[in-house]
Design a protein around this motif. Structure first.
Motif, mmCIF file in Angstrom:
data_model
loop_
_atom_site.group_PDB
_atom_site.id
_atom_site.type_symbol
_atom_site.label_atom_id
_atom_site.label_comp_id
_atom_site.label_asym_id
_atom_site.label_seq_id
_atom_site.Cartn_x
_atom_site.Cartn_y
_atom_site.Cartn_z
ATOM 1 N N GLN A 2 19.448 15.884 -20.100
ATOM 2 C CA GLN A 2 18.082 16.125 -20.552
ATOM 3 C C GLN A 2 18.002 16.107 -22.070
ATOM 4 O O GLN A 2 17.043 15.577 -22.647
ATOM 5 C CB GLN A 2 17.595 17.471 -20.011
ATOM 6 N N SER A 12 18.223 12.489 -23.211
ATOM 7 C CA SER A 12 16.961 11.799 -22.938
ATOM 8 C C SER A 12 15.898 12.155 -23.972
ATOM 9 O O SER A 12 15.165 11.292 -24.466
ATOM 10 C CB SER A 12 16.473 12.152 -21.529
ATOM 11 N N ASN A 36 12.508 8.426 -19.627
ATOM 12 C CA ASN A 36 13.354 9.010 -18.583
ATOM 13 C C ASN A 36 14.590 8.152 -18.360
ATOM 14 O O ASN A 36 14.496 6.917 -18.306
ATOM 15 C CB ASN A 36 12.593 9.129 -17.258
#
Length: 276
Positions: free
Chosen positions: A149, A152, A174
């Protein structure tokens, strides 16, 4: 009379055709003076090929043969692509990327002047590849998995900064999937298996240690109990126990004396006659 009746439909047909042609010509002329910008688009007004201004949604007037309107889609677009990069520890990484973006309406004219309508292939796709490679090289393969995460979000920010000068807004970024080499996947599986074995060994050691401590505690308790018992044994207690044993022996005696004494001399019991 018959000829007059036959010529009437022909005249009506000719007039009808002439009317339709006239309407079409009027519409054609009007279309040269007006343009409609549909919803979700911005019209870029060109004056002799040069960008003059941008037009919002709706009906607008333009000069025929002098001005032209090019439609720019400003709705959110979705792009899915595959990017190949190398991690900080030189592992080959293949990622599937999904990006949502749109052209800023207020900058549509400048975007058209700099890039054109094909900005998705000309600008967005190469920028995605470049940003993925740049950020991936800052992390090890393990970090790409455990801190996915964060990675990203970092690529999102880098990509947004790179496309902002062109008037392109990145709405979402994403990482759909990360794929590594077969050797790396096998190494990860072996590492996980080793960690599981280490955890099991640690658990077994803790269990053995706990059991040993429990046995030691029990042995200490038993020793303490014996010590207390020894401390409580006094001459008076021993005498009392002796009296209790003798009392129990008397209660169990059946009234007959033993026929043999401890010295080995037989003891003969004579019958009792009742006479003196």
């Amino acid at each position: 009379m018959a000829r007059a009746s036959e010529s009437f439909p022909r005249n009506w047909l000719r007039r009808g055709i002439a009317t339709v042609i006239g309407v079409l010509l009027v519409l054609l002329v009007l279309s040269m003076f007006f343009v409609v910008v549909p919803a979700g688009h911005v019209g870029v007004l060109l004056h002799f090929g040069a960008v003059r201004s941008s037009l919002s949604e709706g009906l607008h007037l333009k000069l025929p043969l002098v001005q032209k309107v090019v439609l720019m889609d400003v709705r959110i677009q979705k792009s899915e692509t595959e990017a190949s990069a190398a991690s900080k520890d030189l592992q080959t990484v293949k990622a599937k990327i999904a990006v949502n973006y749109h052209a800023a309406p207020e900058q549509a004219a400048r975007l058209y002047a700099q890039v054109g309508t094909g900005y998705a292939q000309t600008l967005v796709a190469p920028a995605v590849q470049e940003c993925v490679k740049a950020v991936t090289a800052q992390h090890t393969a393990e970090e790409l998995i455990t801190r996915r995460q964060e990675v990203s979000s970092k690529i999102h920010n880098v990509l947004a900064d790179k496309l902002a000068p062109y008037g392109i807004v990145v709405d979402a970024f994403n990482i759909v999937d990360f794929d590594f080499s077969q050797k790396f996947n096998e190494a990860v599986e072996e590492k996980l298996a080793a960690e599981q074995r280490a955890l099991k060994a640690k658990y077994d050691l803790e269990r053995t240690k706990t059991e040993a401590e429990q046995k030691l505690t029990q042995a200490r308790a038993e020793a303490e109990a014996l010590k207390i018992q020894r401390e409580q044994v006094t001459p008076e207690l021993l005498r009392l126990r002796e009296i209790e044993v003798q009392k129990m022996a008397v209660e169990k005696w059946d009234g007959h004396l033993p026929s043999v004494t401890g010295g080995g001399v037989p003891f003969v019991q004579l019958p009792f006659t009742g006479q003196k």
